[in-house]
Design an enzyme around this catalytic site. Sequence first.
Site, PDB file in Angstrom:
ATOM      1  N   ASP A  38       0.867  -1.169   0.000  1.00 19.23           N
ATOM      2  CA  ASP A  38       0.000   0.000   0.000  1.00 19.23           C
ATOM      3  C   ASP A  38       0.914   1.233   0.000  1.00 19.23           C
ATOM      4  OD1 ASP A  38      -2.278   1.690   0.604  1.00 19.23           O
ATOM      5  OD2 ASP A  38      -1.507   1.763   2.655  1.00 19.23           O
ATOM      6  N   ASP A  40      -0.241   5.142   0.950  1.00 21.23           N
ATOM      7  CA  ASP A  40      -0.535   6.145   1.978  1.00 21.23           C
ATOM      8  C   ASP A  40      -0.537   5.531   3.378  1.00 21.23           C
ATOM      9  OD1 ASP A  40      -1.042   8.627   0.480  1.00 21.23           O
ATOM     10  OD2 ASP A  40      -2.658   7.484  -0.432  1.00 21.23           O
ATOM     11  N   GLU A  85     -14.117   4.447   7.876  1.00 21.07           N
ATOM     12  CA  GLU A  85     -13.084   3.601   7.261  1.00 21.07           C
ATOM     13  C   GLU A  85     -12.362   2.751   8.316  1.00 21.07           C
ATOM     14  OE1 GLU A  85      -9.793   5.719   5.392  1.00 21.07           O
ATOM     15  OE2 GLU A  85      -8.839   3.848   4.824  1.00 21.07           O
ATOM     16  N   SER A 153      -2.512   1.256  -4.658  1.00 21.71           N
ATOM     17  CA  SER A 153      -2.957   2.372  -3.835  1.00 21.71           C
ATOM     18  C   SER A 153      -4.337   2.901  -4.192  1.00 21.71           C
ATOM     19  CB  SER A 153      -1.943   3.517  -3.959  1.00 21.71           C
ATOM     20  OG  SER A 153      -2.491   4.707  -3.453  1.00 21.71           O
ATOM     21  N   ALA A 154      -5.122   3.171  -3.156  1.00 25.63           N
ATOM     22  CA  ALA A 154      -6.411   3.824  -3.340  1.00 25.63           C
ATOM     23  C   ALA A 154      -6.249   5.348  -3.298  1.00 25.63           C
ATOM     24  CB  ALA A 154      -7.385   3.361  -2.261  1.00 25.63           C
ATOM     25  N   LYS A 202      -9.315  -3.403  -2.986  1.00 24.85           N
ATOM     26  CA  LYS A 202      -7.928  -3.619  -3.427  1.00 24.85           C
ATOM     27  C   LYS A 202      -7.707  -5.127  -3.608  1.00 24.85           C
ATOM     28  CE  LYS A 202      -4.996  -0.450  -1.649  1.00 24.85           C
ATOM     29  NZ  LYS A 202      -4.210   0.214  -0.581  1.00 24.85           N
ATOM     30  N   ASP A 227      -1.565  -0.814   5.899  1.00 19.75           N
ATOM     31  CA  ASP A 227      -1.910  -0.192   7.183  1.00 19.75           C
ATOM     32  C   ASP A 227      -3.399  -0.310   7.470  1.00 19.75           C
ATOM     33  OD1 ASP A 227      -2.518   2.025   5.203  1.00 19.75           O
ATOM     34  OD2 ASP A 227      -3.187   2.952   7.070  1.00 19.75           O
TER      35      ASP A 227
END
Length: 289
Positions: A38, A40, A85, A153-154, A202, A227
Amino acid sequence: QVPELENATVRMKNPECVKERISSLRREGTGKLQVISDFDMTLTRFGFNGQRCPTSHNIIDNSRAISEEGRKKLKALLHHYYPIEIDPYRTVEDKLPLMVEWWTKAHSLLSQQKILKSDIAQMVKESEVMLRDGFNTFFDQLQQGNVPLFIFSAGVGNILEEIIRQAQVYHPNVNVVSNYMDFDDDGVLRGFKSPLIHTYNKNNTVLENTEYFQQLSARTNIILLGDSMGDLTMADGVANVHHILKIGFLNDKVEEQRLKYMDAYDIVLEKDETLDVVNGILRYILMET
Ligand code: TMP
Ligand code: MG
């Protein structure tokens, strides 16, 4: 084996199993290995000097390209959806439509601003974003060992790529799948390309049509870095996973999320702003025998 596993930030439900898996990864060689990560809050820092660091979206939100009104609306979205989230008491099924809502609203707001393609580099330069301590060693080790690094990555791909380019670690072994901006002929942002990637999709569904999907499948030993609980499915596109070592950064709501993270990730790093543990594991795996 890996002295960093004794660090105070490290939590493991089954340390013996972790040691065995690291040995297997080393024994089977770097030709079978890939790192899926990932971006961020995994490769970038969560905080610095008591202040939160920005995500790739936040870098745009905080930039001069956004009007005061736009910024207010984007912050309101963050304050509403971020607690959802990371809420440990809600299911992924429950969160999924809400994440689609957040990303869709945020991307639509960003597209109403006059964001120029030529602004991106400056936005990143002026931002407070920081890669985690030890990032140079991390990227360099993987390049030197010919191990592919797949960043899933989102966040915003254009921003993320600029961050690693400015840090001079965008090596040829790095592949990125993320949300990319769509600019018109004058270089003005008009939307985002599909498919939309958010925290909880993802997985295969967005990877199937990417070029990298084929390459992914050949390397069946994986180190996964994330994370969020949504990052755990990032390797699902690899058909015959042989060994997978999942390392999770637990940045926020540590007490509430500890048990859940320890069940899901092989190694949990609590409030650890460095890549030291990951680098220690890589050093051991990549070490010549
Ligand atoms: P990722 O780290 O799983 O790739 O997800 C990207 C992060 O971006 C996720 O934690 C939520 C965050 N985000 C923002 O900060 N602002 C936004 O507008 C959106 C849509 C997401
Ligand atoms: Mg993240």
